[in-house]
Design a protein around this motif. Structure first.
Motif, PDB file in Angstrom:
ATOM      1  N   ARG A 187     -21.483  -1.316  -2.839  1.00 24.31           N
ATOM      2  CA  ARG A 187     -20.944  -2.600  -2.525  1.00 24.31           C
ATOM      3  C   ARG A 187     -20.509  -2.814  -4.116  1.00 24.31           C
ATOM      4  N   GLU A 188     -20.959  -2.793  -5.699  1.00 23.05           N
ATOM      5  CA  GLU A 188     -20.898  -3.490  -6.462  1.00 23.05           C
ATOM      6  C   GLU A 188     -19.438  -2.124  -6.722  1.00 23.05           C
ATOM      7  N   ASN A 189     -20.182  -0.893  -6.851  1.00 24.39           N
ATOM      8  CA  ASN A 189     -19.174  -0.184  -7.819  1.00 24.39           C
ATOM      9  C   ASN A 189     -17.968   0.973  -6.931  1.00 24.39           C
ATOM     10  N   LEU A 190     -17.965   0.872  -4.840  1.00 20.64           N
ATOM     11  CA  LEU A 190     -17.304   0.988  -4.455  1.00 20.64           C
ATOM     12  C   LEU A 190     -16.635   0.119  -3.936  1.00 20.64           C
ATOM     13  N   LYS A 191     -16.564  -1.173  -3.200  1.00 20.76           N
ATOM     14  CA  LYS A 191     -16.312  -1.821  -2.651  1.00 20.76           C
ATOM     15  C   LYS A 191     -14.738  -2.290  -3.483  1.00 20.76           C
ATOM     16  N   PRO A 192     -14.790  -2.985  -5.070  1.00 23.93           N
ATOM     17  CA  PRO A 192     -13.795  -2.655  -5.345  1.00 23.93           C
ATOM     18  C   PRO A 192     -12.435  -1.728  -5.285  1.00 23.93           C
ATOM     19  N   LEU A 193     -12.799  -0.881  -5.198  1.00 20.75           N
ATOM     20  CA  LEU A 193     -11.578   0.750  -4.872  1.00 20.75           C
ATOM     21  C   LEU A 193     -10.841   0.461  -3.800  1.00 20.75           C
ATOM     22  N   GLY A 194     -12.307  -0.518  -2.404  1.00 20.36           N
ATOM     23  CA  GLY A 194     -11.352  -0.684  -1.358  1.00 20.36           C
ATOM     24  C   GLY A 194     -12.238   0.001   0.104  1.00 20.36           C
ATOM     25  N   PHE A 195     -13.617   1.004  -0.736  1.00 21.74           N
ATOM     26  CA  PHE A 195     -14.380   1.321   0.516  1.00 21.74           C
ATOM     27  C   PHE A 195     -14.763   0.163   1.311  1.00 21.74           C
ATOM     28  N   VAL A 196     -15.657   0.667   2.654  1.00 21.38           N
ATOM     29  CA  VAL A 196     -15.950  -0.204   2.989  1.00 21.38           C
ATOM     30  C   VAL A 196     -17.446   1.174   3.820  1.00 21.38           C
ATOM     31  N   SER A 230     -19.906   2.897   6.460  1.00 20.52           N
ATOM     32  CA  SER A 230     -19.834   2.759   8.227  1.00 20.52           C
ATOM     33  C   SER A 230     -21.054   2.458   8.445  1.00 20.52           C
ATOM     34  N   GLY A 231     -20.767   2.059   9.226  1.00 20.63           N
ATOM     35  CA  GLY A 231     -22.160   0.727  10.168  1.00 20.63           C
ATOM     36  C   GLY A 231     -22.479   0.292   9.298  1.00 20.63           C
ATOM     37  N   LYS A 232     -24.064   0.800   9.764  1.00 20.73           N
ATOM     38  CA  LYS A 232     -25.203   0.300   8.480  1.00 20.73           C
ATOM     39  C   LYS A 232     -26.060   1.489   7.621  1.00 20.73           C
ATOM     40  N   SER A 233     -25.089   2.316   7.684  1.00 23.04           N
ATOM     41  CA  SER A 233     -25.656   4.292   7.010  1.00 23.04           C
ATOM     42  C   SER A 233     -25.273   4.059   5.870  1.00 23.04           C
ATOM     43  N   ARG A 234     -25.639   5.424   4.782  1.00 22.25           N
ATOM     44  CA  ARG A 234     -24.869   5.661   3.491  1.00 22.25           C
ATOM     45  C   ARG A 234     -23.788   6.439   3.522  1.00 22.25           C
ATOM     46  N   ILE A 235     -22.820   6.376   4.628  1.00 22.22           N
ATOM     47  CA  ILE A 235     -21.708   6.338   4.347  1.00 22.22           C
ATOM     48  C   ILE A 235     -20.656   5.436   3.840  1.00 22.22           C
ATOM     49  N   TRP A 236     -19.752   5.430   2.898  1.00 23.84           N
ATOM     50  CA  TRP A 236     -18.754   4.981   2.445  1.00 23.84           C
ATOM     51  C   TRP A 236     -17.608   5.030   2.830  1.00 23.84           C
ATOM     52  N   TYR A 237     -16.344   4.376   3.332  1.00 16.92           N
ATOM     53  CA  TYR A 237     -15.097   5.753   2.914  1.00 16.92           C
ATOM     54  C   TYR A 237     -13.682   4.363   2.589  1.00 16.92           C
ATOM     55  N   LYS A 238     -12.626   5.266   2.314  1.00 14.73           N
ATOM     56  CA  LYS A 238     -11.779   4.961   1.630  1.00 14.73           C
ATOM     57  C   LYS A 238     -10.462   5.010   2.940  1.00 14.73           C
ATOM     58  N   ASP A 239     -10.390   4.624   3.723  1.00 13.41           N
ATOM     59  CA  ASP A 239      -9.218   4.598   4.683  1.00 13.41           C
ATOM     60  C   ASP A 239      -7.299   4.464   4.685  1.00 13.41           C
ATOM     61  N   ASN A 240      -7.694   5.622   4.151  1.00 11.62           N
ATOM     62  CA  ASN A 240      -5.974   5.633   4.345  1.00 11.62           C
ATOM     63  C   ASN A 240      -5.068   6.283   5.326  1.00 11.62           C
ATOM     64  N   GLY A 241      -5.637   5.535   6.408  1.00 10.38           N
ATOM     65  CA  GLY A 241      -5.055   6.237   8.114  1.00 10.38           C
ATOM     66  C   GLY A 241      -5.114   7.492   8.713  1.00 10.38           C
ATOM     67  N   ALA A 290     -17.597   6.390  -7.976  1.00 11.26           N
ATOM     68  CA  ALA A 290     -16.573   5.608  -8.049  1.00 11.26           C
ATOM     69  C   ALA A 290     -15.539   6.077  -8.743  1.00 11.26           C
ATOM     70  N   THR A 291     -15.812   7.119 -10.136  1.00 11.68           N
ATOM     71  CA  THR A 291     -14.938   8.124 -10.909  1.00 11.68           C
ATOM     72  C   THR A 291     -14.013   8.985 -10.182  1.00 11.68           C
ATOM     73  N   LEU A 292     -14.823   9.568  -9.260  1.00  4.66           N
ATOM     74  CA  LEU A 292     -14.604  10.911  -9.099  1.00  4.66           C
ATOM     75  C   LEU A 292     -13.572  10.202  -7.556  1.00  4.66           C
ATOM     76  N   ALA A 293     -14.374   9.426  -6.855  1.00  9.66           N
ATOM     77  CA  ALA A 293     -13.684   8.913  -5.653  1.00  9.66           C
ATOM     78  C   ALA A 293     -12.175   8.644  -5.979  1.00  9.66           C
ATOM     79  N   SER A 294     -11.717   8.013  -7.343  1.00  9.67           N
ATOM     80  CA  SER A 294     -10.561   7.128  -7.723  1.00  9.67           C
ATOM     81  C   SER A 294      -9.426   8.742  -8.324  1.00  9.67           C
ATOM     82  N   HIS A 295     -10.598   9.338  -8.998  1.00  9.53           N
ATOM     83  CA  HIS A 295      -9.373  10.818  -9.400  1.00  9.53           C
ATOM     84  C   HIS A 295      -8.996  11.256  -7.403  1.00  9.53           C
ATOM     85  N   LEU A 296     -10.012  11.345  -6.438  1.00 13.09           N
ATOM     86  CA  LEU A 296      -9.665  12.000  -5.666  1.00 13.09           C
ATOM     87  C   LEU A 296      -8.393  11.621  -4.265  1.00 13.09           C
ATOM     88  N   LEU A 297      -8.482  10.250  -4.808  1.00 11.18           N
ATOM     89  CA  LEU A 297      -7.654   9.026  -3.635  1.00 11.18           C
ATOM     90  C   LEU A 297      -6.304   9.482  -4.799  1.00 11.18           C
TER      91      LEU A 297
END
Length: 214
Positions: free
Chosen positions: A12-21, A23-34, A99-106
């Motif tokens: 929540r601290e490191n991924l949520k600021p990038l727009g990640f949410v 997935s339910g109560k799982s260990r998966i976080w995702y940034k939805d781009n449609g 978060a750094t890698l995710a930003s690069h991939l986005l």
């Protein structure tokens, strides 16, 4: 603190600021781009409490009820909740790296050409490489090349039932590519159905714009 709660807190601290949410109560976080997402998975170990971290690119061009990690990346190391006295520090560090890698991939995979490069890489090819390379070739405007990839699937022999289903879909695309509007409508429907199966409902019907070449 419960180790799962700590992982959620650091995500929540490191991924949520990038727009990640989450997935339910799982260990998966995702940034939805449609039509595609970057997915961060805090993967548990079957042997001990803790986490690996996978950062992957996923797109929605074949119906599925779960996340498919089409372009996978695993960060090095494992944060062990049982043996590491600095577990909190390690989770924080690896989540920042994610978060750094995710930003690069986005940024990188805004380009359809990057998807084509991935699916045409010089490795052992599978039915999925041809299927997705065909789709991204079509998105880039290269309809003749796209048809060649789909036709290759149609002309090949496969052993598994699910491969037969992909082969039938490829045959439909060979036919639809002669009518680009019908092909676009079909692909839009696939994305919508996949999102519905995954309960991704943040976009309304018609809001998702696929990256067709102008």
């Amino acid at each position: 603190m419960n180790h799962n709660k700590l992982i959620t807190q650091k995500a929540r601290e490191n991924l949520k600021p990038l727009g990640f949410v989450q997935s339910g109560k799982s260990r998966i976080w995702y940034k939805d781009n449609g039509w595609w997402s970057v997915v961060v998975e805090f993967q548990p170990s079957s042997h001990t409490r803790g986490t690996y971290v996978n950062v992957s690119v996923s797109h929605f061009f074949y119906e599925s009820a779960g996340w498919a990690f089409h372009i996978p990346n695993r960060l090095p190391g494992f944060a062990n909740a049982e043996d590491d006295s600095d577990f909190e520090h390690k989770v924080d560090k690896i989540t920042i790296e994610a978060a750094t890698l995710a930003s690069h991939l986005l940024e990188k995979y805004k380009s359809v050409e990057e998807f084509i490069s991935w699916y045409s890489r010089d490795e052992r090819r599978s039915i999925w490489d041809d299927y997705y390379c065909g789709l991204f070739k079509a998105l880039s405007g290269n309809l003749d090349e796209a048809k060649c990839y789909f036709q290759n699937i149609c002309d090949s022999k496969y052993d598994r039932t699910w491969e037969d289903a992909v082969q039938r879909r490829a045959g439909e695309f060979v036919f639809l590519l002669s009518n680009p509007d019908a092909f676009k409508s079909s692909l839009q429907g696939i994305v919508s159905r996949t999102r519905n199966l995954m309960y991704l409902n943040d976009y309304k019907e018609g809001e998702i714009v696929l990256p067709w070449a102008s």
